[in-house]
Design a protein around this motif. Structure first.
Motif, PDB file in Angstrom:
ATOM      1  N   VAL A 244      10.510  45.978  26.037  1.00  0.00           N
ATOM      2  CA  VAL A 244      11.457  45.449  25.065  1.00  0.00           C
ATOM      3  C   VAL A 244      10.660  45.028  23.832  1.00  0.00           C
ATOM      4  O   VAL A 244       9.574  44.453  23.937  1.00  0.00           O
ATOM      5  CB  VAL A 244      12.300  44.278  25.634  1.00  0.00           C
ATOM      6  CG1 VAL A 244      11.451  43.095  26.046  1.00  0.00           C
ATOM      7  CG2 VAL A 244      13.377  43.847  24.650  1.00  0.00           C
ATOM      8  N   PHE A 245      11.208  45.370  22.669  1.00  0.00           N
ATOM      9  CA  PHE A 245      10.573  45.079  21.389  1.00  0.00           C
ATOM     10  C   PHE A 245      11.556  44.320  20.502  1.00  0.00           C
ATOM     11  O   PHE A 245      12.761  44.362  20.731  1.00  0.00           O
ATOM     12  CB  PHE A 245      10.153  46.386  20.699  1.00  0.00           C
ATOM     13  CG  PHE A 245       9.214  47.216  21.528  1.00  0.00           C
ATOM     14  CD1 PHE A 245       7.853  46.962  21.524  1.00  0.00           C
ATOM     15  CD2 PHE A 245       9.694  48.241  22.324  1.00  0.00           C
ATOM     16  CE1 PHE A 245       6.984  47.725  22.297  1.00  0.00           C
ATOM     17  CE2 PHE A 245       8.837  49.018  23.096  1.00  0.00           C
ATOM     18  CZ  PHE A 245       7.472  48.755  23.082  1.00  0.00           C
ATOM     19  N   ASP A 246      11.039  43.667  19.477  1.00  0.00           N
ATOM     20  CA  ASP A 246      11.891  42.870  18.588  1.00  0.00           C
ATOM     21  C   ASP A 246      12.231  43.612  17.291  1.00  0.00           C
ATOM     22  O   ASP A 246      12.492  42.991  16.267  1.00  0.00           O
ATOM     23  CB  ASP A 246      11.267  41.509  18.295  1.00  0.00           C
ATOM     24  CG  ASP A 246       9.942  41.606  17.565  1.00  0.00           C
ATOM     25  OD1 ASP A 246       9.488  42.722  17.241  1.00  0.00           O
ATOM     26  OD2 ASP A 246       9.347  40.540  17.313  1.00  0.00           O
ATOM     27  N   ASP A 247      12.270  44.937  17.357  1.00  0.00           N
ATOM     28  CA  ASP A 247      12.583  45.730  16.168  1.00  0.00           C
ATOM     29  C   ASP A 247      13.922  46.463  16.280  1.00  0.00           C
ATOM     30  O   ASP A 247      14.147  47.477  15.629  1.00  0.00           O
ATOM     31  CB  ASP A 247      11.459  46.725  15.871  1.00  0.00           C
ATOM     32  CG  ASP A 247      11.234  47.734  17.001  1.00  0.00           C
ATOM     33  OD1 ASP A 247      11.923  47.644  18.046  1.00  0.00           O
ATOM     34  OD2 ASP A 247      10.363  48.602  16.842  1.00  0.00           O
ATOM     35  N   GLY A 248      14.813  45.920  17.084  1.00  0.00           N
ATOM     36  CA  GLY A 248      16.135  46.530  17.243  1.00  0.00           C
ATOM     37  C   GLY A 248      17.068  46.125  16.117  1.00  0.00           C
ATOM     38  O   GLY A 248      16.688  45.365  15.211  1.00  0.00           O
ATOM     39  N   PRO A 249      18.298  46.599  16.151  1.00  0.00           N
ATOM     40  CA  PRO A 249      19.278  46.279  15.102  1.00  0.00           C
ATOM     41  C   PRO A 249      19.538  44.773  15.006  1.00  0.00           C
ATOM     42  O   PRO A 249      19.919  44.145  15.994  1.00  0.00           O
ATOM     43  CB  PRO A 249      20.542  47.013  15.544  1.00  0.00           C
ATOM     44  CG  PRO A 249      20.098  48.025  16.546  1.00  0.00           C
ATOM     45  CD  PRO A 249      18.858  47.486  17.177  1.00  0.00           C
ATOM     46  N   ALA A 250      19.309  44.220  13.838  1.00  0.00           N
ATOM     47  CA  ALA A 250      19.487  42.778  13.627  1.00  0.00           C
ATOM     48  C   ALA A 250      20.923  42.344  13.923  1.00  0.00           C
ATOM     49  O   ALA A 250      21.152  41.255  14.452  1.00  0.00           O
ATOM     50  CB  ALA A 250      19.108  42.400  12.195  1.00  0.00           C
ATOM     51  N   THR A 251      21.880  43.205  13.626  1.00  0.00           N
ATOM     52  CA  THR A 251      23.291  42.859  13.835  1.00  0.00           C
ATOM     53  C   THR A 251      23.660  42.770  15.315  1.00  0.00           C
ATOM     54  O   THR A 251      24.721  42.256  15.650  1.00  0.00           O
ATOM     55  CB  THR A 251      24.215  43.897  13.152  1.00  0.00           C
ATOM     56  OG1 THR A 251      23.885  45.199  13.645  1.00  0.00           O
ATOM     57  CG2 THR A 251      24.043  43.855  11.636  1.00  0.00           C
ATOM     58  N   SER A 252      22.778  43.279  16.185  1.00  0.00           N
ATOM     59  CA  SER A 252      23.030  43.233  17.629  1.00  0.00           C
ATOM     60  C   SER A 252      21.995  42.389  18.363  1.00  0.00           C
ATOM     61  O   SER A 252      21.760  42.582  19.552  1.00  0.00           O
ATOM     62  CB  SER A 252      23.020  44.656  18.202  1.00  0.00           C
ATOM     63  OG  SER A 252      24.025  45.434  17.609  1.00  0.00           O
ATOM     64  N   GLY A 253      21.351  41.484  17.670  1.00  0.00           N
ATOM     65  CA  GLY A 253      20.405  40.572  18.302  1.00  0.00           C
ATOM     66  C   GLY A 253      18.941  40.888  18.050  1.00  0.00           C
ATOM     67  O   GLY A 253      18.067  40.108  18.389  1.00  0.00           O
ATOM     68  N   GLY A 254      18.647  42.051  17.476  1.00  0.00           N
ATOM     69  CA  GLY A 254      17.284  42.372  17.084  1.00  0.00           C
ATOM     70  C   GLY A 254      16.373  42.918  18.169  1.00  0.00           C
ATOM     71  O   GLY A 254      15.187  43.139  17.927  1.00  0.00           O
ATOM     72  N   LEU A 255      16.895  43.166  19.374  1.00  0.00           N
ATOM     73  CA  LEU A 255      16.049  43.674  20.451  1.00  0.00           C
ATOM     74  C   LEU A 255      16.248  45.175  20.648  1.00  0.00           C
ATOM     75  O   LEU A 255      17.332  45.713  20.411  1.00  0.00           O
ATOM     76  CB  LEU A 255      16.344  42.949  21.757  1.00  0.00           C
ATOM     77  CG  LEU A 255      16.027  41.451  21.769  1.00  0.00           C
ATOM     78  CD1 LEU A 255      16.400  40.847  23.116  1.00  0.00           C
ATOM     79  CD2 LEU A 255      14.565  41.191  21.441  1.00  0.00           C
ATOM     80  N   ARG A 256      15.177  45.822  21.073  1.00  0.00           N
ATOM     81  CA  ARG A 256      15.223  47.243  21.447  1.00  0.00           C
ATOM     82  C   ARG A 256      14.621  47.377  22.834  1.00  0.00           C
ATOM     83  O   ARG A 256      13.431  47.249  23.036  1.00  0.00           O
ATOM     84  CB  ARG A 256      14.428  48.103  20.466  1.00  0.00           C
ATOM     85  CG  ARG A 256      14.299  49.561  20.930  1.00  0.00           C
ATOM     86  CD  ARG A 256      13.642  50.457  19.884  1.00  0.00           C
ATOM     87  NE  ARG A 256      12.343  49.984  19.460  1.00  0.00           N
ATOM     88  CZ  ARG A 256      11.161  50.440  19.930  1.00  0.00           C
ATOM     89  NH1 ARG A 256      11.138  51.358  20.866  1.00  0.00           N
ATOM     90  NH2 ARG A 256      10.028  49.966  19.453  1.00  0.00           N
ATOM     91  N   TYR A 257      15.479  47.598  23.814  1.00  0.00           N
ATOM     92  CA  TYR A 257      15.029  47.892  25.168  1.00  0.00           C
ATOM     93  C   TYR A 257      14.744  49.390  25.216  1.00  0.00           C
ATOM     94  O   TYR A 257      15.667  50.203  25.196  1.00  0.00           O
ATOM     95  CB  TYR A 257      16.096  47.502  26.197  1.00  0.00           C
ATOM     96  CG  TYR A 257      16.227  46.011  26.370  1.00  0.00           C
ATOM     97  CD1 TYR A 257      15.544  45.361  27.389  1.00  0.00           C
ATOM     98  CD2 TYR A 257      17.020  45.258  25.513  1.00  0.00           C
ATOM     99  CE1 TYR A 257      15.655  43.984  27.552  1.00  0.00           C
ATOM    100  CE2 TYR A 257      17.127  43.879  25.668  1.00  0.00           C
ATOM    101  CZ  TYR A 257      16.444  43.257  26.686  1.00  0.00           C
ATOM    102  OH  TYR A 257      16.556  41.896  26.846  1.00  0.00           O
TER     103      TYR A 257
END
Length: 157
Positions: free
Chosen positions: A106-119
């Motif tokens: 899991v990384f913290d570069d996911g979509p900000a509008t969905s919580g910012g996480l990328r699993y």
């Protein structure tokens, strides 16, 4: 769900070599050359070893990385996160809580509008269950994730 999930030795024996390498040995499958990186059908993804529900297509998005990416798990109690210092990096490994399968990171570069996480999850660790098959496969409680309400529209008619 009330179903108990656990690491199933028979399922481990049935894994193909890539599934075994990923789930049991912490390997990573190649990007853009795996079953679910570009998969768009409605349904849930479960641990290939234990069957525990992990992710839903409603949380899946194209991260451009070549692996299935999700903004959130279905149920956080089915996921564990561990510090991973392998390969000269500091990352957070994602494992299934009951099957103890390596899933990905899991990384913290996911979509900000969905919580910012990328699993970022390996397809080899997952089994897909289509929304239309949830009841038959014993995951009927998750059907609600794919039901759209038209109550408001019916009230206006």
């Amino acid at each position: 769900m009330s179903q108990a999930y656990s690491k199933d030795p028979d399922m481990i024996k049935a894994l193909n070599p890539e599934q075994f390498a990923v789930t049991q040995q912490g390997s990573t499958e190649p990007p853009f050359d795996n079953d679910f990186w570009n998969h768009k059908d409605e349904g849930i993804y479960v641990d290939v070893v234990s069957g525990e529900p992990l992710f839903a297509s409603i949380h899946k998005y194209d991260s451009g990385t070549g692996w299935p990416s999700f903004t959130a798990p279905i149920d956080t109690t089915n996921i564990t996160e561990l510090h991973d210092r392998s390969h000269g990096m500091i990352r957070t490994e994602v494992r299934s809580a009951h099957g103890d399968s390596h899933l990905g990171h899991v990384f913290d570069d996911g979509p900000a509008t969905s919580g910012g996480l990328r699993y970022c999850i390996n397809s080899a660790a997952l089994r897909f269950i289509a929304a239309d098959d949830l009841e038959r496969e014993g995951y009927g409680d998750y059907r609600r994730l794919f039901e759209t309400t038209t109550q408001g529209e019916e009230d206006k008619a």
